[in-house]
Design an enzyme around this catalytic site. Structure first.
Site, PDB file in Angstrom:
ATOM      1  N   GLY A 124       0.910  -1.170  -0.014  1.00 20.62           N
ATOM      2  CA  GLY A 124       0.058  -0.159  -0.093  1.00 20.62           C
ATOM      3  C   GLY A 124       0.730   1.271  -0.038  1.00 20.62           C
ATOM      4  O   GLY A 124       2.203   1.257   0.202  1.00 20.62           O
ATOM      5  N   CYS A 125       0.211   2.238  -0.249  1.00 18.99           N
ATOM      6  CA  CYS A 125       0.972   3.738  -0.404  1.00 18.99           C
ATOM      7  C   CYS A 125       1.595   4.130   1.020  1.00 18.99           C
ATOM      8  O   CYS A 125       2.798   4.418   1.203  1.00 18.99           O
ATOM      9  CB  CYS A 125       0.035   4.708  -0.957  1.00 18.99           C
ATOM     10  SG  CYS A 125      -1.642   4.870  -0.319  1.00 18.99           S
ATOM     11  N   TYR A 126       0.576   4.170   2.097  1.00 18.51           N
ATOM     12  CA  TYR A 126       0.962   4.522   3.381  1.00 18.51           C
ATOM     13  C   TYR A 126       2.214   3.544   3.878  1.00 18.51           C
ATOM     14  O   TYR A 126       3.355   3.947   4.487  1.00 18.51           O
ATOM     15  CB  TYR A 126      -0.145   4.895   4.287  1.00 18.51           C
ATOM     16  CG  TYR A 126      -0.921   5.439   4.204  1.00 18.51           C
ATOM     17  CD1 TYR A 126      -0.539   7.076   4.473  1.00 18.51           C
ATOM     18  CD2 TYR A 126      -2.114   5.543   4.024  1.00 18.51           C
ATOM     19  CE1 TYR A 126      -1.360   8.132   4.189  1.00 18.51           C
ATOM     20  CE2 TYR A 126      -3.284   6.590   3.872  1.00 18.51           C
ATOM     21  CZ  TYR A 126      -2.862   8.013   4.236  1.00 18.51           C
ATOM     22  OH  TYR A 126      -3.481   8.978   3.923  1.00 18.51           O
ATOM     23  N   SER A 133       5.771   4.421   2.137  1.00 18.63           N
ATOM     24  CA  SER A 133       6.303   5.493   2.630  1.00 18.63           C
ATOM     25  C   SER A 133       6.780   5.616   4.100  1.00 18.63           C
ATOM     26  O   SER A 133       7.832   6.149   4.557  1.00 18.63           O
ATOM     27  CB  SER A 133       5.183   6.849   2.676  1.00 18.63           C
ATOM     28  OG  SER A 133       4.083   6.689   3.550  1.00 18.63           O
TER      29      SER A 133
END
Length: 398
Positions: free
Chosen positions: A201-203, A206
């Protein structure tokens, strides 16, 4: 006299041909026509003045933002060509009727429903379908395909944990056992031999990229990790929702998924793997009135005797040979504007006012490094191509 190479590029009826003149030490010249030496694994054929692609790709869920982003990235990929695209609600339509900015891409196939897709002419699959619908579809695909799944359906190894956080039982537990988590810079070797990769996922991308090296090096405590993360609205998908209306979002910030965001178990799984013990975090995401971009501001407690310089040096060593993860110069603040449209992750470390604590800032484009770009990076590795192929886009600014 050392040898020298001179190159020119010619365009013949839409085809690009690179001609290099190599002057040897004895003064003789040799001409070489072609492209990268990476083509040696298989000759490319030229047909109807167009380059045939080596890898035939199916794109499931092409009418969403991540599907559209994959199309944008593959437009300049020398080896991957799209042969099948699905979009159940838009079956029968052309891609430019769904996304008008693709009007120049005349070679894209017509959208079909997933049930009507023909996989006989396919080598690899990008699956951009919503979570909960992906498991059975991937389970029904022909054997031997290389698959990168951008949904959350194969990210959690524990299927009971999946049911707890996603509200339904996992329908393909056997496939879950063979799925490899695709955080590229951390799990590159495992990805190489995988048939099914669960794209992060994106979160989680990061957050894990800066934290995993620090946890592995025992530089930060496993407790009291606080993450304040902010995302552009494209991370919520293209579906029509009241909460995503312009008047609901503009000129404001909205926290959501407070204490129960579905990315929490994925983040904690990766951090716990790095620590070889259970790691829990405090995580709150926020929706920002911008189209793309993601920033994670992470507050950590350093191990005894550790300084922010130690954290900085560890990240520098960990990512010094990585193309897409960049540690900025000391004092430089990462900005989402500076990675927009690219596959980069920018990171930096700052001392907190509270002794013994540090602040880490990480930024990505949620649709590229946070989704489609990382997916392409993973499929490049799975297919044996340089992982940066098709990802050489500079950030778009302003």
């Amino acid at each position: 006299m050392s040898s020298a190479t001179f190159s020119s590029t010619y365009f013949l009826k839409g085809s690009e041909v690179k001609v290099s003149s190599l002057k040897s030490k004895n003064g003789n010249c040799k001409l070489h026509a072609g492209g990268s030496t990476a083509l040696s694994r298989k000759r490319l054929q030229i047909s109807n003045a167009k380059q045939e692609k080596e890898v035939r790709v199916a794109l499931l869920g092409a009418s969403g933002y991540t599907g559209a982003e994959i199309i944008r990235l593959l437009a300049n990929h020398p080896y991957f060509g799209i042969t099948v695209m699905t979009a159940d609600r838009n079956a029968g339509k052309s891609m430019d009727s769904v996304f008008p900015h693709f009007i120049t891409q005349k070679n894209l196939p017509v959208l079909v429903s997933t049930s009507d897709a023909d996989f006989s002419d396919v080598d690899a699959v990008f699956c951009c379908l919503p979570h909960g619908t992906t498991q059975e579809i991937i389970k029904g695909l022909p054997k031997g395909l290389k698959i990168v799944d951008l949904s959350a359906d194969f990210r959690l190894r524990n299927v009971s944990e999946y049911e707890e956080w996603y509200g339904q039982p996992h329908r393909a537990p056997d496939l879950q056992e063979e799925a490899v988590y695709g955080l590229t810079e951390i799990l590159r070797e495992e990805i190489k031999n995988a048939n099914l990769v669960a794209n992060p996922g994106c979160y989680p991308t990061s957050i894990q990229l800066p934290l995993v090296p620090l946890i592995k090096a025992n530089l930060i405590e496993h407790k009291n990790i606080i993450v304040d993360a902010k995302s552009g609205v494209s991370g919520a998908g293209r579906g029509a929702k009241v909460a995503n209306l312009y008047t609901e979002l503009t000129e404001g910030i909205m926290s959501y998924g407070v204490t129960r965001h579905r990315h929490v178990p994925e983040i904690e799984q990766g951090l716990s793997d790095a620590a070889h013990s259970k790691v829990t975090i405090s995580f709150t995401p926020h929706l920002m009135p911008m189209t793309r971009g993601m920033q994670s501001t992470i507050y950590v407690e350093m191990a005894s005797g550790v300084t922010t310089d130690n954290l900085y040096q560890q990240l520098k060593v960990s990512y010094q040979d990585e193309e897409f993860v960049r540690l900025l110069e000391k004092g430089a603040v990462p900005r989402t504007h500076d990675v927009r449209g690219s596959n980069y992750c920018y990171i930096n470390v700052f001392p907190d006012r509270i002794p013994g604590r540090a602040i880490i800032i990480s930024v990505i484009d949620n649709l590229v490094k946070g989704a489609s770009g990382q997916a392409l990076q993973n499929l490049n590795i799975m297919m044996g191509f340089p992982e940066n192929t098709g990802l050489g886009y500079l950030p778009l600014f302003p």
